[in-house]
Motif scaffolding. Structure first.
Motif, PDB file in Angstrom:
ATOM      1  N   UNK A 134       0.801  -1.235   0.000  1.00 27.49           N
ATOM      2  CA  UNK A 134       0.000   0.000   0.000  1.00 27.49           C
ATOM      3  C   UNK A 134       0.829   1.279   0.000  1.00 27.49           C
ATOM      4  N   UNK A 135       2.143   1.182   0.156  1.00 24.66           N
ATOM      5  CA  UNK A 135       2.918   2.434   0.186  1.00 24.66           C
ATOM      6  C   UNK A 135       4.189   2.287  -0.640  1.00 24.66           C
ATOM      7  N   UNK A 164      -9.452   1.120   3.777  1.00 24.14           N
ATOM      8  CA  UNK A 164      -8.560   1.972   4.582  1.00 24.14           C
ATOM      9  C   UNK A 164      -9.356   2.659   5.674  1.00 24.14           C
ATOM     10  N   UNK A 165      -8.844   2.668   6.923  1.00 19.09           N
ATOM     11  CA  UNK A 165      -9.500   3.385   8.025  1.00 19.09           C
ATOM     12  C   UNK A 165      -8.662   4.578   8.451  1.00 19.09           C
ATOM     13  N   UNK A 166      -7.320   4.428   8.453  1.00 14.65           N
ATOM     14  CA  UNK A 166      -6.464   5.534   8.917  1.00 14.65           C
ATOM     15  C   UNK A 166      -6.345   6.583   7.808  1.00 14.65           C
ATOM     16  N   UNK A 167      -6.346   7.845   8.178  1.00 11.34           N
ATOM     17  CA  UNK A 167      -6.231   8.884   7.141  1.00 11.34           C
ATOM     18  C   UNK A 167      -4.855   8.794   6.477  1.00 11.34           C
ATOM     19  N   UNK A 168      -4.874   9.076   5.169  1.00 11.10           N
ATOM     20  CA  UNK A 168      -3.620   9.000   4.410  1.00 11.10           C
ATOM     21  C   UNK A 168      -2.742  10.189   4.776  1.00 11.10           C
ATOM     22  N   UNK A 169      -1.428   9.972   4.844  1.00 16.99           N
ATOM     23  CA  UNK A 169      -0.547  11.135   4.997  1.00 16.99           C
ATOM     24  C   UNK A 169       0.573  10.972   3.970  1.00 16.99           C
ATOM     25  N   UNK A 178      -9.022   4.098  -6.410  1.00 18.69           N
ATOM     26  CA  UNK A 178      -9.887   3.563  -5.344  1.00 18.69           C
ATOM     27  C   UNK A 178      -9.343   3.868  -3.956  1.00 18.69           C
ATOM     28  N   UNK A 179      -8.028   4.025  -3.810  1.00 17.04           N
ATOM     29  CA  UNK A 179      -7.526   4.326  -2.447  1.00 17.04           C
ATOM     30  C   UNK A 179      -7.773   5.780  -2.118  1.00 17.04           C
ATOM     31  N   UNK A 180      -7.636   6.681  -3.113  1.00 19.85           N
ATOM     32  CA  UNK A 180      -7.844   8.108  -2.751  1.00 19.85           C
ATOM     33  C   UNK A 180      -9.341   8.394  -2.661  1.00 19.85           C
ATOM     34  N   UNK A 181     -10.159   7.534  -3.297  1.00 16.93           N
ATOM     35  CA  UNK A 181     -11.611   7.743  -3.152  1.00 16.93           C
ATOM     36  C   UNK A 181     -12.133   6.965  -1.952  1.00 16.93           C
ATOM     37  N   UNK A 216      -3.003  16.681  -8.491  1.00  7.48           N
ATOM     38  CA  UNK A 216      -2.583  15.267  -8.561  1.00  7.48           C
ATOM     39  C   UNK A 216      -3.796  14.365  -8.413  1.00  7.48           C
ATOM     40  N   UNK A 217      -4.651  14.713  -7.459  1.00  2.00           N
ATOM     41  CA  UNK A 217      -5.877  13.953  -7.188  1.00  2.00           C
ATOM     42  C   UNK A 217      -6.677  13.808  -8.492  1.00  2.00           C
ATOM     43  N   UNK A 218      -6.885  14.927  -9.193  1.00  2.00           N
ATOM     44  CA  UNK A 218      -7.678  14.909 -10.430  1.00  2.00           C
ATOM     45  C   UNK A 218      -6.998  14.045 -11.491  1.00  2.00           C
ATOM     46  N   UNK A 219      -5.684  14.214 -11.629  1.00  2.00           N
ATOM     47  CA  UNK A 219      -4.965  13.476 -12.684  1.00  2.00           C
ATOM     48  C   UNK A 219      -5.023  11.977 -12.420  1.00  2.00           C
TER      49      UNK A 219
END
Ligand SMILES: CC[C@@H](NC(=O)c1cc2[nH]nc(NC(=O)c3ccc(N4CCN(C)CC4)cc3)c2s1)c1ccccc1
Length: 282
Positions: A134-135, A164-169, A178-181, A216-219
């Motif tokens: 995942x990283x 995923x439960x923990x917020x991404x950093x 799917x991970x960012x959504x 980045x999110x959009x791309x």
């Protein structure tokens, strides 16, 4: 195999790496003279950040893994304030520093093919154990003797499938849609990251890099990927196949999975993908 280690079993050397939740030091075990890397984390910082469970999972997962391209964890111990992880020493350091030190911060396609093949081998092993890293990013890959890559830092790894439960950093660059959504995902998230890594090896920057996180999110969500003209059709074909795996959500069925890995292994012979004039793949 000794079960209970303590700090005075080791001579501590220079710091090797500094991270948000701890530092890694060169260390030598006094009786055997074995050289290793000692990762030291402060319990209070882990609990404050609510990631103590992640460290426990990191230990549970990494101590059970045995693969030439996965960094070994020999064991761990803790005292009242700190947790100590006993890690394999990778003598050539961090991949991202070697990558950045290259002209234009990129490897040749030949060099990249060797590294990607090693990472495919590691991912096939991890996924066979139902482990998702995942990283996957250059900062979490180390180089050991004779150019062997070692995937390190399983702090974000989980047993597949997962939500995923923990917020991404940290950087979004390597995460799939799917991970960012924030919806359900499985081990294929690592194959997406491998695609971004492959792009970064041959281009010198990650596929969806942008000035702002929102860009980045959009791309990423649009899989808005563009290829420089100097790339061969073969590497573009491989990167497209690594990214498309997560895009055609209909192939949730795992039986397509082994075929996908064969594509990666045989990327060289595959027919070049037909490129749009602006260079992105269909
Ligand atoms: C992957 C990140 C993670 N790191 C580890 O777990 C790490 C585990 C581990 N094992 N061996 C390492 N080796 C090095 O870090 C290293 C760095 C530079 C070196 N050289 C400098 C250039 N020179 C020309 C050659 C020698 C050699 C070894 C590291 S880092 C981490 C996590 C949290 C906090 C800090 C670090």
């Amino acid at each position: 195999k000794k079960d209970l280690w303590a700090l005075d079993n080791f001579e501590i050397g220079r710091p090797l790496g500094r991270g948000k939740f701890g530092n890694v030091y060169l260390a030598r075990e006094k009786s055997s003279h074995v050289i290793l890397a000692l990762k030291v984390m402060f319990k209070v910082e882990l609990s404050r950040a609510g990631i103590s469970h992640q460290v426990q999972r990191e230990v549970e997962i990494q101590t059970h893994l045995r693969h030439p391209n996965v960094l070994r964890m020999y064991g761990y111990f803790h005292c009242d304030k700190r947790v100590y992880l006993l890690l394999e020493y990778a003598r050539h350091g961090e991949l991202y520093k070697v990558l950045r030190s290259q002209p234009n911060s990129r490897f040749t396609e030949y060099h990249s093919a060797n590294y990607i093949a090693q990472l495919v081998s590691a991912l096939k092993y991890l996924h066979s154990k139902k482990v998702i890293h995942r990283d996957l990013k250059p900062e979490n890959i180390l180089i050991a003797a004779n150019g062997q890559l070692k995937i390190a830092d399983f702090g974000w790894s989980v047993w597949s499938p997962n939500e995923r439960r923990t917020t991404l950093c940290g950087t979004l660059d390597y995460l799939p849609p799917e991970m960012i959504e924030g919806c359900k995902y499985d081990e294929k998230v690592d194959i997406w990251s491998l695609g971004v890594l492959c792009y970064e090896f041959v281009c010198g920057k990650p596929s969806f890099e942008a000035a702002k996180k929102s860009e980045t999110f959009k791309r990423i969500a649009r899989v808005d990927i563009r290829f420089p003209q100097f790339l061969t059709d073969e590497v573009i074909d491989l990167i497209c196949k690594l990214q498309e795996i997560l895009n055609l959500s209909n192939i949730r069925s795992t039986e397509r999975w082994p075929e996908r890995l064969n594509i990666i292994a045989s990327a060289k012979e595959s027919t070049p993908v037909f490129l749009q004039p602006w260079g992105s793949c269909i």
